[in-house]
Design a protein around this motif. Structure first.
Motif, mmCIF file in Angstrom:
data_model
loop_
_atom_site.group_PDB
_atom_site.id
_atom_site.type_symbol
_atom_site.label_atom_id
_atom_site.label_comp_id
_atom_site.label_asym_id
_atom_site.label_seq_id
_atom_site.Cartn_x
_atom_site.Cartn_y
_atom_site.Cartn_z
ATOM 1 N N THR A 34 0.838 -1.192 0.000
ATOM 2 C CA THR A 34 0.000 0.000 0.000
ATOM 3 C C THR A 34 0.875 1.245 0.000
ATOM 4 O OG1 THR A 34 -1.651 1.277 1.263
ATOM 5 C CG2 THR A 34 -0.195 -0.136 2.532
ATOM 6 N N GLY A 35 0.401 2.294 -0.652
ATOM 7 C CA GLY A 35 1.162 3.537 -0.686
ATOM 8 C C GLY A 35 0.548 4.504 -1.679
ATOM 9 N N LEU A 36 1.056 5.713 -1.695
ATOM 10 C CA LEU A 36 0.568 6.744 -2.608
ATOM 11 C C LEU A 36 0.738 6.328 -4.074
ATOM 12 C CD1 LEU A 36 2.099 9.909 -0.892
ATOM 13 C CD2 LEU A 36 -0.362 9.510 -1.234
ATOM 14 N N PRO A 37 -0.072 6.865 -4.977
ATOM 15 C CA PRO A 37 0.171 6.647 -6.398
ATOM 16 C C PRO A 37 1.592 7.083 -6.758
ATOM 17 C CG PRO A 37 -1.979 7.678 -6.078
ATOM 18 C CD PRO A 37 -1.293 7.697 -4.740
ATOM 19 N N ALA A 38 2.267 6.274 -7.552
ATOM 20 C CA ALA A 38 3.637 6.528 -8.007
ATOM 21 C C ALA A 38 4.679 6.351 -6.905
ATOM 22 C CB ALA A 38 3.777 7.911 -8.645
ATOM 23 N N ALA A 151 -4.930 15.648 -11.905
ATOM 24 C CA ALA A 151 -5.720 15.893 -10.699
ATOM 25 C C ALA A 151 -5.569 17.343 -10.251
ATOM 26 C CB ALA A 151 -5.282 14.940 -9.588
ATOM 27 N N ARG A 152 -4.344 17.879 -10.321
ATOM 28 C CA ARG A 152 -4.112 19.280 -9.941
ATOM 29 C C ARG A 152 -4.856 20.228 -10.882
ATOM 30 N NH1 ARG A 152 -2.266 19.273 -4.777
ATOM 31 N NH2 ARG A 152 -0.369 18.021 -4.530
ATOM 32 N N ILE A 156 -9.256 15.111 -12.823
ATOM 33 C CA ILE A 156 -9.539 13.853 -12.119
ATOM 34 C C ILE A 156 -9.979 14.200 -10.702
ATOM 35 C CG2 ILE A 156 -8.624 11.651 -11.309
ATOM 36 C CD1 ILE A 156 -6.502 11.817 -13.461
ATOM 37 N N ALA A 157 -11.128 13.669 -10.302
ATOM 38 C CA ALA A 157 -11.622 13.907 -8.944
ATOM 39 C C ALA A 157 -11.303 12.715 -8.053
ATOM 40 C CB ALA A 157 -13.131 14.139 -8.977
ATOM 41 N N HIS A 158 -11.256 12.975 -6.742
ATOM 42 C CA HIS A 158 -11.018 11.938 -5.731
ATOM 43 C C HIS A 158 -9.673 11.242 -5.951
ATOM 44 C CE1 HIS A 158 -15.208 12.604 -4.845
ATOM 45 N NE2 HIS A 158 -15.585 12.114 -6.007
ATOM 46 N N PHE A 159 -8.650 12.021 -6.294
ATOM 47 C CA PHE A 159 -7.335 11.424 -6.517
ATOM 48 C C PHE A 159 -6.531 11.449 -5.227
ATOM 49 C CE2 PHE A 159 -2.917 11.236 -8.005
ATOM 50 C CZ PHE A 159 -2.991 10.132 -8.852
ATOM 51 N N GLY A 161 -3.950 11.795 -2.477
ATOM 52 C CA GLY A 161 -2.798 12.669 -2.339
ATOM 53 C C GLY A 161 -3.069 14.083 -2.788
ATOM 54 N N VAL A 162 -4.152 14.278 -3.570
ATOM 55 C CA VAL A 162 -4.508 15.616 -4.052
ATOM 56 C C VAL A 162 -5.799 16.073 -3.396
ATOM 57 C CG1 VAL A 162 -5.055 17.038 -6.076
ATOM 58 C CG2 VAL A 162 -3.281 15.280 -6.221
ATOM 59 N N ASP A 163 -6.920 15.465 -3.755
ATOM 60 C CA ASP A 163 -8.185 15.850 -3.125
ATOM 61 C C ASP A 163 -8.857 14.674 -2.419
ATOM 62 O OD1 ASP A 163 -8.832 14.504 -5.430
ATOM 63 O OD2 ASP A 163 -10.446 15.857 -6.024
ATOM 64 N N ALA A 164 -8.095 13.611 -2.191
ATOM 65 C CA ALA A 164 -8.553 12.478 -1.382
ATOM 66 C C ALA A 164 -7.397 12.064 -0.486
ATOM 67 C CB ALA A 164 -9.000 11.321 -2.265
ATOM 68 N N PRO A 165 -7.687 11.646 0.750
ATOM 69 C CA PRO A 165 -6.618 11.379 1.715
ATOM 70 C C PRO A 165 -5.932 10.035 1.506
ATOM 71 C CG PRO A 165 -8.738 10.886 2.695
ATOM 72 C CD PRO A 165 -9.036 11.466 1.338
#
Length: 206
Positions: A34-38, A151-152, A156-159, A161-165
């Motif tokens: 498990t981890g952040l995208p990229a 996402a920035r 893209i919504a609900h990404f 690290g950007v607008d989702a935790p």
């Protein structure tokens, strides 16, 4: 017409998990990355699979993108859909485990509660959570699919690290810092720490 639960009965194979593990000379395990995208989950998952395959282990990677091409193609990225996505994957992992395989599941899986639900499907010795840790700014610099940039830009919504935790694991069996470690170093750390190269009777988790 949906069948009642009374009509759905689990059919037990005449070949047990223990017999399969003896044949493969390994103990089945679920490794949950498990981890952040990229952060490097997919890269590490396939590199680990390659190393275990080289050792003669029965193993398979379940990758987030691959699963959404087929099994979970009907799901989006809302919190509810993410939860269902992981529930299904947990059940698939159970089947691989019953087959005596080492299954490497690589999913962002951002919510701790959802990861805990997956963990609860398994005995403690059968499951290892591996936090593939990497600072958000480094993940954004990598951004191999351009997802953070989109996402920035609001495409893209609900990404995550950007607008989702992303809720970091509090007690993972292992933390891999991909900002510091090379792929080969990370793979060797996973193999050695989780004793994935040991014979079934000798293998233990942290």
């Amino acid at each position: 017409m949906m069948k009642s639960t009374n009509e759905v009965v689990w059919q037990t194979s005449t070949v047990s998990r223990q017999q399969r593990e003896q044949r493969y000379a390994q103990r089945g395990r679920v490794l949950w990355l498990t981890g952040l995208p990229a952060a490097g989950k997919t890269t590490l998952a396939f590199a680990l699979e390659q190393e275990l395959f080289r050792q003669g282990r029965m193993c398979y990677v379940l990758d987030g993108d691959n699963i959404r091409h087929g099994l979970n193609a009907d799901l989006g990225f809302s919190q509810q859909d993410r939860r269902e996505n992981l529930r299904r994957i947990g059940e698939v992992c159970k089947l691989f485990l019953d087959a005596g395989h080492i299954v490497i599941a690589a999913f962002v899986s951002p919510y701790a509660q959802d990861r805990d639900r997956v963990r609860e499907l398994f005995a403690a010795e059968d499951f290892a959570e591996i936090h593939v840790a990497c600072p958000l700014e480094v993940c954004e610099l990598r951004d191999p699919k351009g997802m953070y940039a989109r996402a920035r830009a609001g495409e893209i919504a609900h990404f995550t690290g950007v607008d989702a935790p992303y809720e970091q694991p509090q007690s993972p069996e292992l933390v891999i810092n991909t900002e510091i470690l090379s792929v080969q170093e990370a793979v060797m750390l996973m193999v050695e720490t989780l004793e994935l190269g040991a014979a079934p009777e000798e293998a233990t988790l942290l």
